[in-house]
Design an enzyme around this catalytic site. Structure first.
Site, PDB file in Angstrom:
ATOM      1  N   THR A 155      -4.381  54.679  61.670  1.00 39.51           N
ATOM      2  CA  THR A 155      -3.991  55.527  62.795  1.00 39.51           C
ATOM      3  C   THR A 155      -2.479  55.687  62.667  1.00 39.51           C
ATOM      4  OG1 THR A 155      -3.612  53.696  64.316  1.00 39.51           O
ATOM      5  CG2 THR A 155      -5.828  54.622  64.322  1.00 39.51           C
ATOM      6  N   HIS A 156      -1.979  56.821  63.019  1.00 44.84           N
ATOM      7  CA  HIS A 156      -0.544  57.132  62.836  1.00 44.84           C
ATOM      8  C   HIS A 156      -0.115  56.898  61.395  1.00 44.84           C
ATOM      9  CE1 HIS A 156      -0.190  57.033  67.279  1.00 44.84           C
ATOM     10  NE2 HIS A 156      -1.054  56.045  67.146  1.00 44.84           N
ATOM     11  N   SER A 277       1.846  67.532  34.818  1.00 46.70           N
ATOM     12  CA  SER A 277       3.154  68.141  35.036  1.00 46.70           C
ATOM     13  C   SER A 277       3.708  68.580  33.693  1.00 46.70           C
ATOM     14  CB  SER A 277       4.089  67.118  35.685  1.00 46.70           C
ATOM     15  OG  SER A 277       5.436  67.456  35.427  1.00 46.70           O
ATOM     16  N   LYS A 283       2.259  62.306  35.377  1.00 51.39           N
ATOM     17  CA  LYS A 283       1.664  62.874  36.591  1.00 51.39           C
ATOM     18  C   LYS A 283       0.205  63.299  36.431  1.00 51.39           C
ATOM     19  CE  LYS A 283       3.551  63.514  39.963  1.00 51.39           C
ATOM     20  NZ  LYS A 283       4.427  64.625  40.351  1.00 51.39           N
ATOM     21  N   GLU A 290      -4.759  70.325  47.023  1.00 48.63           N
ATOM     22  CA  GLU A 290      -3.574  70.903  47.682  1.00 48.63           C
ATOM     23  C   GLU A 290      -3.808  72.373  48.014  1.00 48.63           C
ATOM     24  OE1 GLU A 290      -0.073  68.109  45.760  1.00 48.63           O
ATOM     25  OE2 GLU A 290      -0.735  69.860  44.675  1.00 48.63           O
TER      26      GLU A 290
END
Ligand code: ARG
Length: 461
Positions: A155-156, A277, A283, A290
């Protein structure tokens, strides 16, 4: 190029640039099949009601059937027309010029465009329904495969309490079920035939509206011709339902993006859904997720476009309404693609169990379990919360874990604490101790998995 109007105009042709500005063919050619099918049914209705002869019908139908075949094969590519309705009309006129003059008897493009779009929506919503169900099935498989894997629940975006990964996966299935309900609900209000409404006032001809609706597979006919040609609520509802799906997929994508970062590190996404990448060799970027996250913004924008388009638009039909199509078709295409991609991607997900274990070794995640343990021993919750808080405070000060504290030290904080407090400090106990239905208790989650399997089995894929 043939136009469906022009009698009252002095000048024959429109300025090409203006013509291009008003044309919708680039966008509405996607409706070709539905426009041709409706035209065929319109011809049958004109014959049934005595507005054309048997001979005329027999001349019309093969032309329209041939066009339907062309459309299905993808060889009908109208370009220089005002819209798809003019293109279909032109196809018939160029093959039977005299006869084609009767094709538009008792109908207007204002109603045609609505009926075509409704037919398009009905087909595409059915596909979206299937795609949602397929994704739900894939998520239930994922839940079952990882049934007893425990992860930190957040949470948060801070570690909160241990949860079963399968419990989180089923949360996604729940969201999608609401999406499915919304799609089905929007379908009901889409399933209405408007043909016979004319331009706005109906027709002074004995048209058989019910015949057209039945032949095209509509549940009912619209009740008010003005509303019929000006109503686009069904499109707004559909795009709104698609918006929910896109936002849900975006939230699911965001979870996956986060959990697969080295910082969380416990989720592995199949390589086919990631890119590398060009500069940094290490990467493995979750670009597909996304883009799912990013594209939801496009659909949210389209929903806004539709509302603004309708706001303050006078009754009945106005050409502004032509602008409803791109938002609808694009939203439908994006969401259909996203659902399909997400379903396949879910099949590639793997949990890295050693990483999750390490995250759960930070025992602060059991603070709520300690508070509830004290409540079970008769301590008021506020006091229990304070006691658990004091334990955490002490641990932070000394930079130690809860289990590093001695029972004597703990008893100093509260005499209600016994040795059995240490039993609480593991994830399995934490989830098993949950008592409420709908919680992350493995027994409840198992039941949920079984009930989803049963429910989804009944659904066609
Ligand atoms: N292309 C128009 C639309 O998408 C339909 C044609 C109605 N045009 C008209 N001038 N009445 O809304």
């Amino acid at each position: 190029m043939a136009k469906l109007w022009g009698g009252r105009f002095e000048k024959e042709d429109m300025i090409p640039f203006v013509m291009k500005f008003t044309s919708s063919i680039e966008v509405d050619k996607i409706l070709a099949y539905y426009d041709c099918l409706s035209t065929k049914v319109h011809v049958e209705m004109l014959h049934k009601t005595g507005l054309i002869t048997e001979k005329e019908k027999k001349e019309f139908l093969p032309i329209l059937e041939q066009l339907l075949q062309k459309i299905e094969k993808g060889t009908f590519n109208p370009e220089a027309f005002e819209d798809i309705h003019s293109a279909v009309q032109d196809y018939v006129s160029s093959r039977a010029p005299e006869l084609a003059k009767k094709l538009h008897t008792g109908r207007s493009r204002n109603e045609q465009v609505v009926n075509d779009v409704r037919l398009y929506c009905k087909d595409h919503l059915a596909m979206i329904e299937e795609a949602i169900i397929s994704l739900q099935k894939a998520l239930v498989v994922l839940a079952e495969k990882n049934f007893d894997v425990i992860i930190p629940g957040y949470t948060h975006l801070n570690r909160a309490q241990p949860i079963l990964f399968s419990h989180l996966t089923l949360a996604y299935v729940e969201m999608l079920q609401r999406d499915l309900d919304r799609v089905k609900d929007a379908y009901k209000r889409t399933d209405v035939s408007v043909m016979g409404s004319g331009a706005l006032a109906g027709a002074a001809l004995e048209l058989d509206r019910k015949f057209i609706a039945d032949k095209l597979g509509f549940q009912s006919i619209s009740a008010n011709s003005i509303d019929a040609v000006s109503d686009r609520d069904f499109i707004v509802e559909i795009v709104s339902a698609l918006c929910f799906i896109a936002v849900h997929l975006s939230r699911i994508a965001e979870d996956m993006i986060l959990y697969s970062t080295p910082e969380f590190g416990f989720l592995d996404i199949g390589e086919s859904y990631c890119t590398g990448s060009s500069l940094m060799p290490q990467k493995k970027n979750p670009d597909v997720l996304e883009l799912i996250r990013g594209r939801s913004s496009v659909i949210i924008g389209y929903l806004n476009t539709l509302f603004v388009l309708l706001k303050a638009l006078p009754h009945s039909y106005n050409r502004d309404l032509q602008e409803d199509k791109k938002p609808l078709f694009e939203s439908m295409r994006i969401v259909a693609d996203e659902l399909a991609i997400m379903k396949d991607l879910v099949g590639t997900l793997k949990l890295k169990k050693s990483y999750v274990k390490a995250l759960l070794e930070d025992e602060f995640i059991y603070a709520t379990d300690i508070a509830e343990y004290l409540v079970r021993k008769g301590v008021a919750f506020k006091d229990a919360h304070d006691i658990a808080g004091s334990i955490i405070k002490k641990c932070i000060k000394k930079d130690i874990n809860i289990s590093d504290m001695s029972i004597a030290e703990l008893k100093k904080i509260s005499d209600k604490i016994d040795e059995d407090i240490f039993d609480l400090l593991n994830a399995e106990t934490s989830v098993k101790n949950k008592k409420t239905p709908g919680s992350t208790n493995p027994a409840f989650v198992k039941k949920e998995i079984e009930s989803w399997k049963k429910k989804l089995k009944k659904q066609p894929e």
